[in-house]
Design an enzyme around this catalytic site. Structure first.
Site, short mmCIF file in Angstrom:
data_model
loop_
_atom_site.label_atom_id
_atom_site.label_comp_id
_atom_site.label_asym_id
_atom_site.label_seq_id
_atom_site.Cartn_x
_atom_site.Cartn_y
_atom_site.Cartn_z
N CYS A 165 0.87 -1.17 0.00
CA CYS A 165 0.00 0.00 0.00
C CYS A 165 0.91 1.22 0.00
O CYS A 165 2.10 1.11 0.26
CB CYS A 165 -0.86 0.06 1.25
SG CYS A 165 -1.87 -1.39 1.51
N LYS A 206 -3.05 -6.03 -19.17
CA LYS A 206 -2.67 -6.70 -17.93
C LYS A 206 -3.71 -7.74 -17.51
O LYS A 206 -3.38 -8.79 -16.99
CB LYS A 206 -2.46 -5.67 -16.81
CG LYS A 206 -1.95 -6.25 -15.50
CD LYS A 206 -0.56 -6.83 -15.65
CE LYS A 206 -0.15 -7.67 -14.46
NZ LYS A 206 0.91 -8.63 -14.81
C1 F6R Z 1 1.91 -13.39 -19.33
C2 F6R Z 1 0.68 -12.93 -18.70
C3 F6R Z 1 -0.60 -13.55 -19.12
C4 F6R Z 1 -1.47 -13.86 -17.89
C5 F6R Z 1 -2.86 -14.38 -18.32
C6 F6R Z 1 -3.69 -14.78 -17.12
O1 F6R Z 1 3.02 -12.72 -18.86
O2 F6R Z 1 0.69 -12.06 -17.89
O3 F6R Z 1 -0.39 -14.72 -19.87
O4 F6R Z 1 -0.81 -14.81 -17.13
O5 F6R Z 1 -3.52 -13.38 -19.04
O6 F6R Z 1 -3.86 -13.69 -16.27
P1 F6R Z 1 -4.33 -13.89 -14.77
O7 F6R Z 1 -3.24 -14.61 -14.07
O8 F6R Z 1 -4.54 -12.50 -14.27
O9 F6R Z 1 -5.59 -14.70 -14.80
#
Ligand code: F6R
Length: 615
Positions: free
Chosen positions: A2, A610
């Protein structure tokens, strides 16, 4: 993580604190709040959302001339992100307010004790427990604020950076830290306290970085007093000159968030283990597992659903959980699982893995599993995210915000949680002997230091990267636990440097990919000692005889592979099951340095987001 900002001086405090919080949003941005003391009234405003949401609320409140204020931007660890759980948290008397970064591990027992003495709680936070503990000490001991904070902190287990204000002492702030950073800026008749120096860089270059377990008493127009929390000794403040630019400080001195997050991994893994692993006692405490132990132990099968890097962590989980528990594990791409009418039995346990907790395909896969009656366990990083709410139970990775699009610390902390789960269940169903379990538990605790030691190879890895800057393609090979690492290494390279890269199980080479090898082809081979070392050495010989350029990740002291490979990056020895946490680190750095050399936008690669909240 934080962000904390506090100000005491002769300027209008609110705009300084708000601007500072904006600079600290990289540390967390799910809820925010500010307290300021104006004309004998303590005002506290809080909201879920970003600092801009708080700013919008403040524009609708009357101008204030407060010259003391403290603010917070939150990355939730206890309690979902909402207005009530946002900081500052207030004590029952209404006199004390606190902003806190960290985790109070023994908050549950402290809370029980305080409730027994009549304290009530509005939020789900550990922070509200701490501020009431401070009030309790004040009430009982009749001591000054600084002393009350000091006594309260000596009862606390966990990590904290805090700033406390008492409306009865409106010319004073008390700050303290253990495990979370705090910088104190010293200006002309004014002081700033913040999680890093960004919020005050334009006001002063004089800074005190508060030491571990130190407490600072900061009074208007007076010299700062610093005390050691445990042995109560006063120490001379050490004032340094700030050298960093604004831009660099926001990234903690690193050029990119990705690099910062790679280097945060020792701390992130420690945070994942914090309060859950007591290695000397041989105890793993995961309340979500303890409460549902039977679901896991009676499961005929564990299904894992995830995407991208989290899916790679799922593959590691398949190897590790099967090894430790002998419960069969299957790993599915959530995006496939959701559309292929999967067979799910009510006694299946489904584990979903996601950094963001918002990935649309993973959410859909969870919903299907739930419709079919399975029990769903979520491993997430973002507290209060959709996945953490829709799963039956689960466990946070506590890696802190991951801002770089390429996932790094999320991966290693996901594997850390998986190791905890595997060990817990292996012990519970007797598939791990007592001595095996104890050895693993001790080794798990040593992993942050081992990860740290790999960073010593940073400049060598940078040199290696320079030789591959113009490559068009790259192959990654690994066997056993290092196969998912090969996939992850290849994904990191392609997503940030736009070099075509493929990961394969090393033994699959001969079934096709070997046709690609020539003197132009870089081949990254993970050839660590434990596991299938001799077999991987044979694979390296096959590549060598076709003139491929070999970059090998090897265990410290390796001799055989060093004779064959063009470049060797050493990592510390470890048991096979934990090696992905180590072997992935040089691959992250290699991708990073190649991408930087190629001038790519490392933190925001083209076409990527992201969190993928669409199908
Ligand atoms: C690779 C990457 C993506 C995520 C994928 C799943 O560096 O960041 O392949 O791993 O989009 O995202 P989460 O883990 O947020 O479900």
């Amino acid at each position: 993580m934080c962000g904390i900002v506090a100000y005491i001086g002769n300027k209008q405090a609110q705009p300084i604190v708000i601007k500072g919080l904006k600079r600290l949003e990289y540390r967390g941005y799910d809820s925010t709040g500010i307290s300021y003391f104006d004309e004998d009234v303590l005002h506290t405003l809080k909201t879920a959302g970003k600092v801009s949401d708080l700013q919008a609320i403040l524009t609708n409140t009357p101008e204030n001339g407060a010259t003391i204020a403290l603010g917070h931007t939150r990355w939730a660890t206890h309690g979902v992100p909402n207005d009530v759980n946002a900081h500052p948290q207030t004590s029952n008397s209404g006199n004390l307010v606190i902003v806190h970064n960290g985790i109070i591990e023994n908050y549950a027992s402290l809370k029980k004790e305080l409730q027994y003495r009549g304290f009530t709680f509005q939020s789900d936070t550990d922070t509200e427990v701490l501020i009431n503990l401070i009030q309790d000490v004040q009430d009982k001991e009749k001591v000054k604020l600084g002393k009350a904070v000091q006594i309260a902190l000596s009862q606390v287990v966990g990590a904290y950076a805090i700033v406390v204000f008492d409306r009865q002492k409106p010319n004073e702030l008390v700050a303290a830290r253990l495990g979370s950073p705090l910088a104190i800026g010293i200006g002309e008749n004014e002081f700033f306290v913040a999680s890093d120096a960004t919020p005050f860089v334009e006001y002063t270059k004089n800074v005190i970085y508060l030491e571990e377990e130190h407490l600072a008493i900061i009074r208007r127009n007076k010299a700062i007093k610093i005390r050691k929390i445990k042995d109560d000794l006063e120490v001379e403040p050490y004032v340094e000159k700030l050298q960093l630019s604004l831009e660099k400080i926001q990234k903690g001195g690193y050029d990119h968030f990705m690099l910062k997050e790679i280097f945060e991994q020792p701390t992130a893994i420690k945070d994942t283990l914090r309060g859950r692993l007591l290695s000397q006692e041989g105890v793993i405490t995961l309340s979500s597992l303890r409460e549902h132990e039977n679901r896991f132990l009676k499961a005929k099968r564990i299904l894992i659903v995830a995407c991208g890097t989290s899916w790679h962590a799922g593959l590691v989980a398949e190897y590790l959980i099967e090894d430790f528990t002998r419960i069969p594990v299957e790993v599915e791409y959530a995006s496939e699982f959701r559309y292929r009418n999967p067979i799910i039995y009510p006694d299946d346990v489904v584990i979903s893995i996601s950094q963001s907790g918002e990935t649309a395909d993973t959410i859909a896969a969870i919903n299907i599993a739930k419709e079919k009656g399975a029990f769903v366990y979520g491993i997430c990083n973002v507290v209060g995210s959709t996945i953490s709410r829709i799963t039956d139970t689960g466990c946070y990775t506590h890696a802190g915000p991951e801002i770089g699009v390429a996932s790094t610390k999320a991966f290693t902390t996901q594997i850390t949680v998986i190791a905890l789960i595997g060990l817990y269940l292996g012990k519970a169903n007797g598939t791990l002997s007592r001595s095996q379990y104890q050895e693993y538990v001790i080794e798990l605790e040593s992993l942050p230091d081992k990860v740290e030691s790999i960073f010593a190879s940073q400049s060598y890895i940078k040199q290696v990267a320079a030789s591959f800057e113009t490559s068009q393609n790259c192959i990654y090979l690994g066997r056993g636990y290092n196969f998912p690492v090969a996939l992850e290494g290849a994904l990191k390279l392609k997503e940030i440097s736009y070099i075509h890269a493929e990961g394969y199980p090393a033994a699959e080479m001969k079934h096709g990919p070997i046709a690609l090898i020539d003197k132009e082809m870089p081949v990254v081979v993970i050839a660590t000692k434990k596991g299938y070392y001799e077999k991987v050495v044979s694979n390296i010989q096959e590549i060598k005889s076709r003139e491929g350029r070999i970059i090998a990740i090897v265990s410290k002291g390796d001799i055989q592979v060093k004779e064959l490979a063009d470049y060797c990056i050493e990592i510390p020895d470890s048991s096979e099951s934990f090696v992905p946490i180590l072997s992935t680190i040089p691959l992250q750095l290699l991708s990073y340095f190649i991408a930087v050399k190629r001038g790519c936008n490392v933190d925001q690669p083209r076409n990527l987001a992201k969190s993928v909240t669409v199908e």
